[in-house]
Design an enzyme around this catalytic site. Sequence first.
Site, PDB file in Angstrom:
ATOM      1  N   ASP A  38      -9.418   7.421   1.322  1.00 20.24           N
ATOM      2  CA  ASP A  38      -9.427   6.075   1.904  1.00 20.24           C
ATOM      3  C   ASP A  38      -9.831   4.996   0.894  1.00 20.24           C
ATOM      4  OD1 ASP A  38      -8.890   7.231   4.497  1.00 20.24           O
ATOM      5  OD2 ASP A  38     -10.994   7.810   4.537  1.00 20.24           O
ATOM      6  N   HIS A  66      -1.747   5.826   4.634  1.00 20.69           N
ATOM      7  CA  HIS A  66      -1.896   4.656   3.783  1.00 20.69           C
ATOM      8  C   HIS A  66      -1.374   3.420   4.497  1.00 20.69           C
ATOM      9  CE1 HIS A  66      -1.668   7.559   0.127  1.00 20.69           C
ATOM     10  NE2 HIS A  66      -2.835   7.582   0.730  1.00 20.69           N
TER      11      HIS A  66
HETATM   12  P1  IMP Z   1      -7.515  18.255   6.245  1.00 19.69           P
HETATM   13  O1  IMP Z   1      -6.867  17.818   4.984  1.00 19.69           O
HETATM   14  O2  IMP Z   1      -6.850  17.672   7.448  1.00 19.69           O
HETATM   15  O3  IMP Z   1      -7.651  19.746   6.347  1.00 19.69           O
HETATM   16  O4  IMP Z   1      -9.000  17.664   6.240  1.00 19.69           O
HETATM   17  C1  IMP Z   1     -10.043  18.252   5.530  1.00 19.69           C
HETATM   18  C2  IMP Z   1     -11.137  17.276   5.275  1.00 19.69           C
HETATM   19  O5  IMP Z   1     -10.685  16.373   4.275  1.00 19.69           O
HETATM   20  C3  IMP Z   1     -11.529  16.383   6.455  1.00 19.69           C
HETATM   21  O6  IMP Z   1     -12.539  16.942   7.228  1.00 19.69           O
HETATM   22  C4  IMP Z   1     -12.023  15.146   5.761  1.00 19.69           C
HETATM   23  O7  IMP Z   1     -13.334  15.350   5.315  1.00 19.69           O
HETATM   24  C5  IMP Z   1     -11.147  15.091   4.554  1.00 19.69           C
HETATM   25  N1  IMP Z   1      -9.968  14.211   4.707  1.00 19.69           N
HETATM   26  C6  IMP Z   1      -8.709  14.595   4.917  1.00 19.69           C
HETATM   27  N2  IMP Z   1      -7.895  13.542   4.961  1.00 19.69           N
HETATM   28  C7  IMP Z   1      -8.648  12.467   4.740  1.00 19.69           C
HETATM   29  C8  IMP Z   1      -8.372  11.070   4.660  1.00 19.69           C
HETATM   30  O8  IMP Z   1      -7.237  10.597   4.778  1.00 19.69           O
HETATM   31  N3  IMP Z   1      -9.443  10.275   4.443  1.00 19.69           N
HETATM   32  C9  IMP Z   1     -10.704  10.750   4.277  1.00 19.69           C
HETATM   33  N4  IMP Z   1     -10.995  12.031   4.362  1.00 19.69           N
HETATM   34  C10 IMP Z   1      -9.988  12.883   4.590  1.00 19.69           C
END
Ligand code: IMP
Length: 513
Positions: A65, A101
């Site tokens: 982010d 995004h």
């Molecule tokens: P996943 O990629 O959906 O498995 O998410 C794993 C972890 O990555 C989440 O619990 C967040 O901590 C982090 N995460 C994934 N996508 C984002 C994002 O777009 N912004 C911030 N953190 C993210």
Amino acid sequence: MSERLKDQIQRQERLHNPQLGIQEDFDAVYNRNEIQIGSPAVLADRLTRFVRENSVAIIGAQLGDEGKGRIVDNTIQNMLGIKGVKMIYVVRFQGGGNAGHTVENDKTKLALHQVPSGILYPEAVCLMDSGMLVNPENLMHEIALIEANPEVGDTTDRIILSEKASLTTPLEEAKELFNRYVSTGAKGGTGRGISPTAAGRIDRTGILIREFLAEDWRGKLGKRYERYERMFEAEENLPPLSEVETPDFYESKRQGKAVQRKIGTKEEFLDRLEAVRDWLISRDMVKNVTSIHQRHIQDISKGFIFEGAQAVGLHPWLGTFPDVTSTDTTKFGIQTSTGVWKPGQIEQSIGVFKATYTSSVGSRTMPTEVNNGWAKWVREEEREYGTTTGRPRDILHLDLPLLTYNANMGGIDVLAATHLDIAREGEPIKICTHYTDSNGNFIPYQPDLEYLEKVKPHYIEVPGWDGMATREVNSFDELPLAAKQFLAFIQWRTGFPVIAATTGPARENYIDF
Ligand code: IMP
């Protein structure tokens, strides 16, 4: 550089046109007996980069982010200003439908999840490459929403999906819930099926987009449904698979809040996918993207911008396990996703970071996290809430050990600061400069939560500035002195040049240094 060395390096580029120079090389070796092998100078110099002009990678340098979409947008604009550049490929090389995004121009604003951030530019073609984990149903709705915007219109031929990308369906989303249940229950994930899809790539149970388009898709996905059905049946505290609820992308978008939906019976699940598959086929958007790279890597009239998702701090190994994502968020992920580009070949790799603070999503507590009036102000000012979940994001002080580590490990060359407007005149900004252990001895950053629990962050306070005043500014020189000093200090401490900053949400709130 010597002519011989230049020649040697150019020869490495034969990878992209192996048909050239065959007879010359044959003559050199077999007719003129020019036999050279293993020269230390040449071997050392092989490390010298052969840089491909007009190629830029945008990488998250903190915990996600950071505002990468914005920097991609401004980079496209800059690249289109380069003489001779006619069009740009914007390439997403990892991740899936995460928070996404946001991009905007003076007329419109788009929240993108899977589609690369170039879509607002008619000169950009968006490639969704093989390292992506693609949920085609959500993609269909995302594209419909983009195209419903009169400022964008039809995007056929401008969004191309790799046949080798991995397929995500509600089954992978359900598997993520299942994994959460059978593990600690606390381990995170956005519920978008990212980790099970990535796991399928590694354990070879996954399905590629081209298999989804093949004739026998229904049998393959039907069997997968049945396998998952048995898995859920075996856990007495879990509902049957058909009753499991996963994120409903379409309704969530429509209603502006997180909406769930049931997976349904096998036939319902397959029928829904069939409609999506028909749509994919009718759009003719699934291609061999590797061939596109191979055809155009040497044509510098075509720019390449590689758009990272998440961040180095969320990398499976370089992030803080288990709060990590599942694909390669560094510049090096470009190599594995495209199968063509060498990381060293990319002209510039820009690490994006939030200037005056850092945000974090997940169960982790990082050393510089705070929960005070300042953090509340930042959260409200910048709407630091999950885009779809509405969950408040954690607010951290700028952590230079984390930023410097991520920039080094992420293959980053230079930094771009975002949110430079988040500052107030007369209010000092705290920057974490280093950590010590309990004995006061310096210790470096390590991406490990247990290790980080024990570190003591040390701060320096620097003067704030009138954030709103930065929005009107068009050059580094016009920035308030304290903002200039702040950026110079970050550059000095991290060792990475800071080359740009954003000062607000609009495309114009951007300064190149
Ligand atoms: P996943 O990629 O959906 O498995 O998410 C794993 C972890 O990555 C989440 O619990 C967040 O901590 C982090 N995460 C994934 N996508 C984002 C994002 O777009 N912004 C911030 N953190 C993210």
